[in-house]
Design a protein around this motif. Structure first.
Motif, PDB file in Angstrom:
ATOM      1  N   LEU A  31       0.852  -1.180   0.000  1.00  0.00           N
ATOM      2  CA  LEU A  31       0.000   0.000   0.000  1.00  0.00           C
ATOM      3  C   LEU A  31       0.891   1.233   0.000  1.00  0.00           C
ATOM      4  O   LEU A  31       1.763   1.373   0.870  1.00  0.00           O
ATOM      5  CB  LEU A  31      -0.909   0.021   1.235  1.00  0.00           C
ATOM      6  N   TYR A  32       0.668   2.113  -0.970  1.00  0.00           N
ATOM      7  CA  TYR A  32       1.415   3.364  -1.085  1.00  0.00           C
ATOM      8  C   TYR A  32       0.474   4.490  -0.681  1.00  0.00           C
ATOM      9  O   TYR A  32      -0.530   4.726  -1.355  1.00  0.00           O
ATOM     10  CB  TYR A  32       1.898   3.572  -2.518  1.00  0.00           C
ATOM     11  N   VAL A  33       0.787   5.171   0.416  1.00  0.00           N
ATOM     12  CA  VAL A  33      -0.072   6.234   0.930  1.00  0.00           C
ATOM     13  C   VAL A  33       0.500   7.580   0.504  1.00  0.00           C
ATOM     14  O   VAL A  33       1.668   7.885   0.759  1.00  0.00           O
ATOM     15  CB  VAL A  33      -0.188   6.174   2.468  1.00  0.00           C
ATOM     16  N   SER A  34      -0.341   8.383  -0.158  1.00  0.00           N
ATOM     17  CA  SER A  34       0.071   9.718  -0.590  1.00  0.00           C
ATOM     18  C   SER A  34       0.381  10.600   0.606  1.00  0.00           C
ATOM     19  O   SER A  34      -0.066  10.336   1.724  1.00  0.00           O
ATOM     20  CB  SER A  34      -1.060  10.368  -1.401  1.00  0.00           C
ATOM     21  N   GLY A  35       1.118  11.668   0.352  1.00  0.00           N
ATOM     22  CA  GLY A  35       1.457  12.616   1.400  1.00  0.00           C
ATOM     23  C   GLY A  35       0.212  13.150   2.089  1.00  0.00           C
ATOM     24  O   GLY A  35      -0.717  13.610   1.423  1.00  0.00           O
ATOM     25  N   GLN A  36       0.215  13.063   3.407  1.00  0.00           N
ATOM     26  CA  GLN A  36      -0.913  13.528   4.216  1.00  0.00           C
ATOM     27  C   GLN A  36      -0.544  14.826   4.921  1.00  0.00           C
ATOM     28  O   GLN A  36       0.359  14.859   5.745  1.00  0.00           O
ATOM     29  CB  GLN A  36      -1.320  12.460   5.231  1.00  0.00           C
ATOM     30  N   LEU A  37      -1.248  15.870   4.543  1.00  0.00           N
ATOM     31  CA  LEU A  37      -1.099  17.158   5.212  1.00  0.00           C
ATOM     32  C   LEU A  37      -2.049  17.188   6.409  1.00  0.00           C
ATOM     33  O   LEU A  37      -2.976  16.383   6.495  1.00  0.00           O
ATOM     34  CB  LEU A  37      -1.439  18.289   4.247  1.00  0.00           C
ATOM     35  N   TYR A  82       8.063  15.064   6.088  1.00  0.00           N
ATOM     36  CA  TYR A  82       8.620  16.327   5.626  1.00  0.00           C
ATOM     37  C   TYR A  82       8.245  17.377   6.660  1.00  0.00           C
ATOM     38  O   TYR A  82       7.063  17.546   6.956  1.00  0.00           O
ATOM     39  CB  TYR A  82       8.057  16.687   4.255  1.00  0.00           C
ATOM     40  N   VAL A  83       9.242  18.037   7.239  1.00  0.00           N
ATOM     41  CA  VAL A  83       8.961  19.047   8.259  1.00  0.00           C
ATOM     42  C   VAL A  83       9.608  20.371   7.880  1.00  0.00           C
ATOM     43  O   VAL A  83      10.729  20.411   7.379  1.00  0.00           O
ATOM     44  CB  VAL A  83       9.441  18.628   9.674  1.00  0.00           C
ATOM     45  N   VAL A  84       8.849  21.429   8.111  1.00  0.00           N
ATOM     46  CA  VAL A  84       9.383  22.771   7.948  1.00  0.00           C
ATOM     47  C   VAL A  84      10.048  23.102   9.273  1.00  0.00           C
ATOM     48  O   VAL A  84       9.396  23.075  10.316  1.00  0.00           O
ATOM     49  CB  VAL A  84       8.256  23.777   7.626  1.00  0.00           C
ATOM     50  N   VAL A 110      12.675  14.630   6.680  1.00  0.00           N
ATOM     51  CA  VAL A 110      13.320  15.496   5.710  1.00  0.00           C
ATOM     52  C   VAL A 110      12.948  16.947   5.991  1.00  0.00           C
ATOM     53  O   VAL A 110      11.772  17.316   5.890  1.00  0.00           O
ATOM     54  CB  VAL A 110      12.879  15.115   4.280  1.00  0.00           C
ATOM     55  N   PRO A 111      13.923  17.782   6.340  1.00  0.00           N
ATOM     56  CA  PRO A 111      13.609  19.199   6.515  1.00  0.00           C
ATOM     57  C   PRO A 111      13.389  19.852   5.150  1.00  0.00           C
ATOM     58  O   PRO A 111      14.138  19.592   4.201  1.00  0.00           O
ATOM     59  CB  PRO A 111      14.843  19.769   7.207  1.00  0.00           C
ATOM     60  N   VAL A 112      12.330  20.632   5.051  1.00  0.00           N
ATOM     61  CA  VAL A 112      11.994  21.316   3.801  1.00  0.00           C
ATOM     62  C   VAL A 112      11.761  22.801   4.090  1.00  0.00           C
ATOM     63  O   VAL A 112      11.401  23.160   5.209  1.00  0.00           O
ATOM     64  CB  VAL A 112      10.746  20.697   3.130  1.00  0.00           C
ATOM     65  N   PRO A 113      11.961  23.649   3.090  1.00  0.00           N
ATOM     66  CA  PRO A 113      11.776  25.090   3.334  1.00  0.00           C
ATOM     67  C   PRO A 113      10.318  25.505   3.476  1.00  0.00           C
ATOM     68  O   PRO A 113      10.006  26.456   4.188  1.00  0.00           O
ATOM     69  CB  PRO A 113      12.419  25.755   2.121  1.00  0.00           C
ATOM     70  N   ALA A 114       9.402  24.800   2.789  1.00  0.00           N
ATOM     71  CA  ALA A 114       7.986  25.176   2.839  1.00  0.00           C
ATOM     72  C   ALA A 114       7.139  24.010   2.363  1.00  0.00           C
ATOM     73  O   ALA A 114       7.603  23.143   1.625  1.00  0.00           O
ATOM     74  CB  ALA A 114       7.734  26.395   1.953  1.00  0.00           C
ATOM     75  N   LEU A 115       5.870  24.005   2.792  1.00  0.00           N
ATOM     76  CA  LEU A 115       4.883  23.025   2.333  1.00  0.00           C
ATOM     77  C   LEU A 115       3.628  23.777   1.892  1.00  0.00           C
ATOM     78  O   LEU A 115       3.407  24.935   2.288  1.00  0.00           O
ATOM     79  CB  LEU A 115       4.534  22.021   3.439  1.00  0.00           C
ATOM     80  N   HIS A 116       2.800  23.110   1.117  1.00  0.00           N
ATOM     81  CA  HIS A 116       1.574  23.711   0.593  1.00  0.00           C
ATOM     82  C   HIS A 116       0.705  24.274   1.716  1.00  0.00           C
ATOM     83  O   HIS A 116       0.626  23.686   2.794  1.00  0.00           O
ATOM     84  CB  HIS A 116       0.816  22.634  -0.187  1.00  0.00           C
ATOM     85  N   ILE A 123       3.243  13.764   5.634  1.00  0.00           N
ATOM     86  CA  ILE A 123       3.696  12.391   5.881  1.00  0.00           C
ATOM     87  C   ILE A 123       3.198  11.481   4.768  1.00  0.00           C
ATOM     88  O   ILE A 123       2.004  11.474   4.461  1.00  0.00           O
ATOM     89  CB  ILE A 123       3.146  11.864   7.229  1.00  0.00           C
ATOM     90  N   ASP A 124       4.117  10.711   4.169  1.00  0.00           N
ATOM     91  CA  ASP A 124       3.690   9.649   3.257  1.00  0.00           C
ATOM     92  C   ASP A 124       4.248   8.330   3.769  1.00  0.00           C
ATOM     93  O   ASP A 124       5.110   8.312   4.655  1.00  0.00           O
ATOM     94  CB  ASP A 124       4.052   9.931   1.797  1.00  0.00           C
ATOM     95  N   ALA A 125       3.729   7.224   3.246  1.00  0.00           N
ATOM     96  CA  ALA A 125       4.111   5.933   3.814  1.00  0.00           C
ATOM     97  C   ALA A 125       3.926   4.799   2.816  1.00  0.00           C
ATOM     98  O   ALA A 125       3.182   4.920   1.839  1.00  0.00           O
ATOM     99  CB  ALA A 125       3.275   5.647   5.068  1.00  0.00           C
TER     100      ALA A 125
END
Length: 135
Positions: A31-37, A82-84, A110-116, A123-125
């Motif tokens: 099961l591939y879970v899309s990124g969950q905001l 993914y965390v800001v 994974v540190p990221v500069p920004a998210l939607h 989080i994806d899984a």
């Protein structure tokens, strides 16, 4: 071949997709879970909420999707977070441990500069599907 086709998963207890994707796809026992905001199932945005609230909502979405597929946190194989601002890592690790208990899947933070939408976490899984659960 049985279990070799794509099967999409949708849970009304998690945020509906906001773009051209599905919450999750099952294929060949995985099961591939899309990124969950951190969007609540009713579509309510939480970008103004503290990090801990956002992390909990994103994890709630992930677990709701797993549940819809007949799975649990124990079936998680790999989680990418993914965390800001990496300063949130310790708080996330505490919340994550509370949600997953003794189960410790492979994980990357994974540190990221920004998210939607100005969110602080996504989080994806990837999870295993027992052979008898393959659609």
């Amino acid at each position: 071949m049985a279990g070799n086709h794509l099967h999409t998963i949708f849970s009304a207890h998690a945020a509906a997709p906001g773009g051209h994707y599905t919450q999750a796809v099952a294929h060949a026992g995985v099961l591939y879970v899309s990124g969950q905001l951190p969007v609540r199932a009713n579509g309510e945005h939480s970008s103004g909420q503290p990090f801990e609230v956002q992390a909990s909502i994103a994890l709630d979405n992930l677990l709701a999707i797993l549940d819809e597929a007949g799975l649990s946190q124990r079936d998680l194989l790999k989680v990418t977070v993914y965390v800001v601002d990496i300063q949130h890592w310790p708080a996330f690790d505490r919340i994550y441990a509370r949600y997953l208990g003794e189960h410790k899947p492979a994980r990357a933070v994974v540190p990221v500069p920004a998210l939607h939408h100005g969110y602080l976490i996504e989080i994806d899984a990837v999870a295993r599907i027992a052979q008898e659960q393959c659609p």
